[in-house]
Design an enzyme around this catalytic site. Structure first.
Site, PDB file in Angstrom:
ATOM      1  N   ILE A  41       0.807  -1.272   0.013  1.00  0.00           N
ATOM      2  CA  ILE A  41      -0.088  -0.037   0.024  1.00  0.00           C
ATOM      3  C   ILE A  41       0.701   1.286  -0.001  1.00  0.00           C
ATOM      4  O   ILE A  41       0.400   2.453  -0.341  1.00  0.00           O
ATOM      5  CB  ILE A  41      -1.026  -0.129   1.390  1.00  0.00           C
ATOM      6  CG1 ILE A  41      -2.115   1.150   1.187  1.00  0.00           C
ATOM      7  CG2 ILE A  41       0.037   0.064   2.510  1.00  0.00           C
ATOM      8  CD1 ILE A  41      -3.299   0.829   2.234  1.00  0.00           C
ATOM      9  N   LYS A  42       2.309   1.176   0.420  1.00  0.00           N
ATOM     10  CA  LYS A  42       2.925   2.116   0.482  1.00  0.00           C
ATOM     11  C   LYS A  42       3.222   3.001  -0.720  1.00  0.00           C
ATOM     12  O   LYS A  42       3.480   4.244  -0.781  1.00  0.00           O
ATOM     13  CB  LYS A  42       4.267   1.892   1.186  1.00  0.00           C
ATOM     14  CG  LYS A  42       4.283   1.677   2.685  1.00  0.00           C
ATOM     15  CD  LYS A  42       3.775   2.695   3.624  1.00  0.00           C
ATOM     16  CE  LYS A  42       3.585   2.768   4.921  1.00  0.00           C
ATOM     17  NZ  LYS A  42       3.410   3.963   5.449  1.00  0.00           N
ATOM     18  N   ASP A  43       2.935   2.293  -1.893  1.00  0.00           N
ATOM     19  CA  ASP A  43       3.292   2.840  -3.266  1.00  0.00           C
ATOM     20  C   ASP A  43       2.356   3.905  -3.454  1.00  0.00           C
ATOM     21  O   ASP A  43       2.775   5.165  -3.898  1.00  0.00           O
ATOM     22  CB  ASP A  43       2.877   1.903  -4.276  1.00  0.00           C
ATOM     23  CG  ASP A  43       3.886   0.732  -4.490  1.00  0.00           C
ATOM     24  OD1 ASP A  43       4.952   0.790  -3.929  1.00  0.00           O
ATOM     25  OD2 ASP A  43       3.889  -0.008  -5.684  1.00  0.00           O
TER      26      ASP A  43
END
Ligand SMILES: Cc1ncc(COP(=O)(O)O)c(C=O)c1O
Length: 350
Positions: A41-43
């Site tokens: 999800i960090k993208d």
């Protein structure tokens, strides 16, 4: 679909229904963020923070990005560095999964390893100190500061939530793991606008100080923090569930074997909390954010020897969390936790 850059492939992740764990008349839906190019999800947060910094000049062309990360944001920043021409220095600690270090190194990022914990046994404060040192000696350096940067929250408020609500327009509960607070704060605020009755559940590691509890050591990666992050908006979190290391890791192992879902430790913890939520609120439609994939942890939490040496194997056996039925039973037990009066929250596992 032809993209101009791998970064355009961020988002549009699939939502999968759990068959063996949707207990108590509930429906548990898991959004698999491992389908992002950086594997988590960090993208979404990384693209949002870097694009905003480029726009207002905080990040100069050919500049250097320096960040403290447990691994996943580092992978996303390494992707951005490789595609947009930045030097990337990642400050990590020995808990970072080996595969993450190999991933970012392959993309040309540099690693700064902080291997001395502070007196509480944590590495997060020493990592921030190292970031500050590096910033003071590196020209044209930019620190995204994922813990306080509003562009982290904004990514989820504007984009992740839209995507989720398009796929699942009606649900009763949203369950997400918390570290910087970026995705729970952005998602919950947006979800509550469209579904005011939806209950939001913050899932934290037992031992994390993110919600104001005293810090103590925990082993799960991805969720938890040694302090209260500026990006965590308590006003949009209805319930908090502190999950023990063995519960989260056991759940990721059950998900792999019973659903074919290879998710990470924080997703294991979030699904455990979701099953508990189903027990407390039977008949709910529950959405869980699975923040990263299990590939990161293959030689570790999925490995029997690693599990024994981490002291988790016996705890998992004793708790009986080795099958879907055992997991559902374990998630139905009350836990002996305190209510965090400071924020007026209720614990999900009381
Ligand atoms: C695997 C994993 N789970 C959960 C989180 C927590 O997300 P957030 O920082 O948006 O609270 C992170 C953040 O690093 C993560 O990498």
């Amino acid at each position: 679909m032809i993209y101009n850059s791998i970064l355009e492939a961020v988002g549009r992740t699939p939502v999968v229904r759990l068959r063996s764990l949707s207990a108590f008349g509930s429906e548990i839906l898991v959004k698999l963020e491992s389908f992002n190019p950086g594997g988590s999800i960090k993208d979404r947060a990384a693209v949002s923070m870097i694009t905003a910094a480029e726009r207002d000049g905080r990040l100069k062309p050919n500049g250097t990005i320096i960040e403290s990360t447990s691994g996943n944001l580092g992978k996303s920043l390494a992707l951005i560095g490789a595609t947009r021409g930045y030097r990337v220095i990642l400050v990590i600690d020995p808990k970072a999964p080996r595969s993450m270090v190999e991933f970012v190194t392959a993309l040309g990022a540099e690693i700064e390893m902080v291997d001395t914990p502070d007196e509480s046994g944590g590495y997060q404060w020493p990592r921030i100190e190292r970031v500050q040192q590096l910033l003071s000696v590196t020209p044209d350096a930019f620190w995204p500061d994922q813990y306080n940067n509003p562009d982290n929250v904004r990514a989820h408020f504007e984009l992740t939530s839209r995507e989720l609500l398009d796929d699942v327009p009606e649900f009763d509960a949203l369950v997400t793991a918390v570290s910087t607070g970026g995705h729970i704060s952005g998602l919950s605020a947006a979800v509550k606008k469209e579904l005011p009755d939806a209950i939001t559940v913050g899932v934290d590691a037992a031992g994390s100080a993110a919600f104001g509890y005293p810090f103590s050591k925990y082993s799960m990666r991805g969720l938890g923090l040694a302090w209260k992050p500026g990006n965590l908006d308590h006003s949009v979190v209805d319930r908090v569930h502190l999950v023990a290391d063995y519960e989260g890791v056991a759940t990721m192992r059950v998900l792999a074997k019973s659903e074919g879902l290879l998710v990470g430790e924080s997703a294991g913890a979030a699904v455990f909390a979701a099953v508990h939520h189903a027990y407390r609120y039977p008949g709910s439609r529950i959405v869980v954010m699975a923040a990263d994939g299990g590939v990161n942890y293959l030689g570790e939490s999925f490995d029997a020897d690693w599990l024994r040496s981490a002291g988790l194997a016996d705890q998992i056996d004793t708790a009986g969390i080795t099958t879907p039925e055992g997991l559902i039973e374990a998630a139905s037990r009350p836990a002996n936790e305190q209510v965090p009066i400071e924020y007026g929250l209720t614990l999900a596992n009381d």
